[in-house]
Design a protein around this motif. Structure first.
Motif, PDB file in Angstrom:
ATOM      1  N   ARG A 112    -136.188 116.404  17.738  1.00 34.53           N
ATOM      2  CA  ARG A 112    -135.072 115.837  17.201  1.00 34.53           C
ATOM      3  C   ARG A 112    -134.516 114.853  18.433  1.00 34.53           C
ATOM      4  O   ARG A 112    -134.010 113.863  18.530  1.00 34.53           O
ATOM      5  CB  ARG A 112    -134.187 116.745  16.635  1.00 34.53           C
ATOM      6  N   PRO A 153    -135.882 107.392   9.656  1.00 40.17           N
ATOM      7  CA  PRO A 153    -136.165 108.604   8.863  1.00 40.17           C
ATOM      8  C   PRO A 153    -136.967 109.886   9.528  1.00 40.17           C
ATOM      9  O   PRO A 153    -136.959 110.755   9.205  1.00 40.17           O
ATOM     10  CB  PRO A 153    -137.018 108.104   7.586  1.00 40.17           C
ATOM     11  N   TYR A 204    -134.392 111.767  11.349  1.00 35.84           N
ATOM     12  CA  TYR A 204    -133.606 112.609  10.358  1.00 35.84           C
ATOM     13  C   TYR A 204    -134.517 113.604  10.037  1.00 35.84           C
ATOM     14  O   TYR A 204    -134.001 114.930   9.939  1.00 35.84           O
ATOM     15  CB  TYR A 204    -133.264 111.532   9.242  1.00 35.84           C
ATOM     16  N   MET A 205    -135.877 113.458   9.654  1.00 33.83           N
ATOM     17  CA  MET A 205    -136.483 114.690   9.172  1.00 33.83           C
ATOM     18  C   MET A 205    -137.466 115.543  10.430  1.00 33.83           C
ATOM     19  O   MET A 205    -138.139 116.343  10.064  1.00 33.83           O
ATOM     20  CB  MET A 205    -137.938 114.023   8.206  1.00 33.83           C
ATOM     21  N   ARG A 250    -137.454 119.193  10.422  1.00 32.37           N
ATOM     22  CA  ARG A 250    -138.112 119.981   9.129  1.00 32.37           C
ATOM     23  C   ARG A 250    -139.413 119.789   9.428  1.00 32.37           C
ATOM     24  O   ARG A 250    -140.238 120.453   8.963  1.00 32.37           O
ATOM     25  CB  ARG A 250    -137.865 119.015   7.788  1.00 32.37           C
ATOM     26  N   TRP A 251    -139.924 118.393  10.131  1.00 32.24           N
ATOM     27  CA  TRP A 251    -141.449 118.277  10.115  1.00 32.24           C
ATOM     28  C   TRP A 251    -142.043 119.001  11.388  1.00 32.24           C
ATOM     29  O   TRP A 251    -143.341 119.548  11.356  1.00 32.24           O
ATOM     30  CB  TRP A 251    -141.726 116.992  10.284  1.00 32.24           C
TER      31      TRP A 251
END
Lengths: 257, 117
Positions: A137, A180, A183-184, A187-188
């Motif tokens: 991130r 994106p 942002y993800m 989670r990824w």
């Protein structure tokens, strides 16, 4: 009044001032700025004084009231820049309007993005023990900001207007691909950074002041974008080639001879 | 993050909060001021902000100063300077680096279409 109405009230104010801008004794965007400043002062006071310490992180969690809105608004500004870039490429008659929007939102996004990285580093030190780590991130966020710094540099490098709009818009669209992904990223990939929180898992007071600060950041960022748009517009007028007087018609030239 | 806090590794407190809020106020306030000056051609600093009087040495100086300050702040954790000061110094160093990058944009000479390959 629970307080959640602050955001919609501000939105209404924004639309109302924009609609009656010709009758105002001041530039309409200053209304948004004053509203944003008032909300910002209240939100900052709430984050620093009113909100209770978090159970795990204690008082350090108060940094979230500036860190999270800065992250959200950075992405919102880069999204506006993306919309401006698309409009500049697709809508010929409104090309300059959209290009100024893209230019303004990119700069405001970079300012907020730099603030986001600084706030993240300050928050990481007491919670993770380090100012910086090559976490997915964090790395994606740094690349996001640097890629839009590249767009600003590209604008400064190209003098010819048509070429500048084409190159800067294309670069903006390419840079937006990372939004994106950023942002993800939590989670990824396996990330130290926490997942996006849900209001259902937070106390009402946390959510309330987080939203107040988010609306404040949005109003201030909107004010910045409009102010920066005006600078871009004025610069474009200055850079425009002077209009030449109309050439005499052949008949008029013959008559004179 | 939660694991660190549960194990009692959470360090520091209000100095980081003050640094974060101060950085926010300085950034937003500073940018509002810059926009106000850039929107007012009669303002004292307008020419400096819009034309750019930056030169390579100045930009390199800002960049070097920023890197040195970040280095000092990082070493602050080893006892060279106080932990409380290191957070503020770190922010100051990053701000210097950001300022240098921003000034660098004023150094670039625009290319005309004839010069563009």
């Amino acid at each position: 009044m629970s307080g959640y109405e602050f955001g919609p009230i501000g939105l209404f104010l924004f639309v109302a001032l924009a609609a009656m801008r010709s009758r105002l004794p001041f530039r309409w965007e200053h209304g948004i700025g004053v509203y944003g400043l008032a909300l910002f002062l209240y939100g900052q006071y709430g984050g620093l004084v009113i909100a209770p310490p978090e159970r795990m992180m204690g008082d350090v969690a108060r940094i979230l009231y500036v860190h999270v809105p800065a992250a959200w608004m950075t992405m919102v500004m880069f999204t506006w820049a993306f919309v401006g870039a698309l409009g500049a490429l697709l809508w010929r008659s409104k090309r300059d309007w959209f290009d100024h929007l893209s230019e303004a939102a990119t700069e405001v996004g970079v300012v907020l993005g730099c603030l986001l990285l600084v706030l993240g580093a300050i928050f990481a030190r007491p919670t993770w023990g380090v100012y910086w780590t090559w976490d997915p991130r964090l790395t994606a966020s740094a690349i996001m900001v640097l890629s839009f710094v590249g767009v600003i540099l590209l604008r400064a490098l190209v003098a010819e207007r048509d070429v500048r709009v084409l190159w800067a818009s294309t670069a903006t669209i390419l840079a937006f691909v990372n939004i994106p992904i950023t942002y993800m990223a939590v989670r990824w990939w396996r990330s130290m950074h926490q997942l996006q929180s849900s209001p259902d898992t937070m106390s009402d007071l946390y959510v309330f002041f987080l939203r107040v600060n988010a609306w404040a950041f949005l109003a201030l960022a909107t004010w910045f974008v409009v102010r920066r748009w005006r600078i871009a517009h004025a610069q474009a007028l200055l850079d425009a080639p002077p209009e030449l007087p109309p050439a005499p018609s052949p008949a008029a030239a013959g008559g004179a001879a | 993050m939660i694991v660190f806090a549960q194990q009692g590794v959470l360090v520091g407190g209000w100095e980081y909060i003050y640094a974060a809020y101060a950085a926010t106020w300085l950034t937003l306030g500073g940018y509002a001021l810059v926009l106000a000056v850039r929107n007012d051609p009669g303002a004292r600093w307008h020419a400096w902000l819009t034309r750019g009087r930056a030169n390579g040495i100045g930009v390199a100086g800002n960049l070097a100063l920023g890197i040195v300050i970040v280095f000092l702040a990082s070493n602050g954790q080893a006892g060279l300077i106080g932990t409380q000061s290191s957070g503020a110094l770190f922010v100051l160093g990053l701000a210097q680096i950001a300022f240098a990058l921003w000034r660098a944009t004023t150094l670039l000479k625009p290319l005309s279409s004839e010069e563009t390959p």
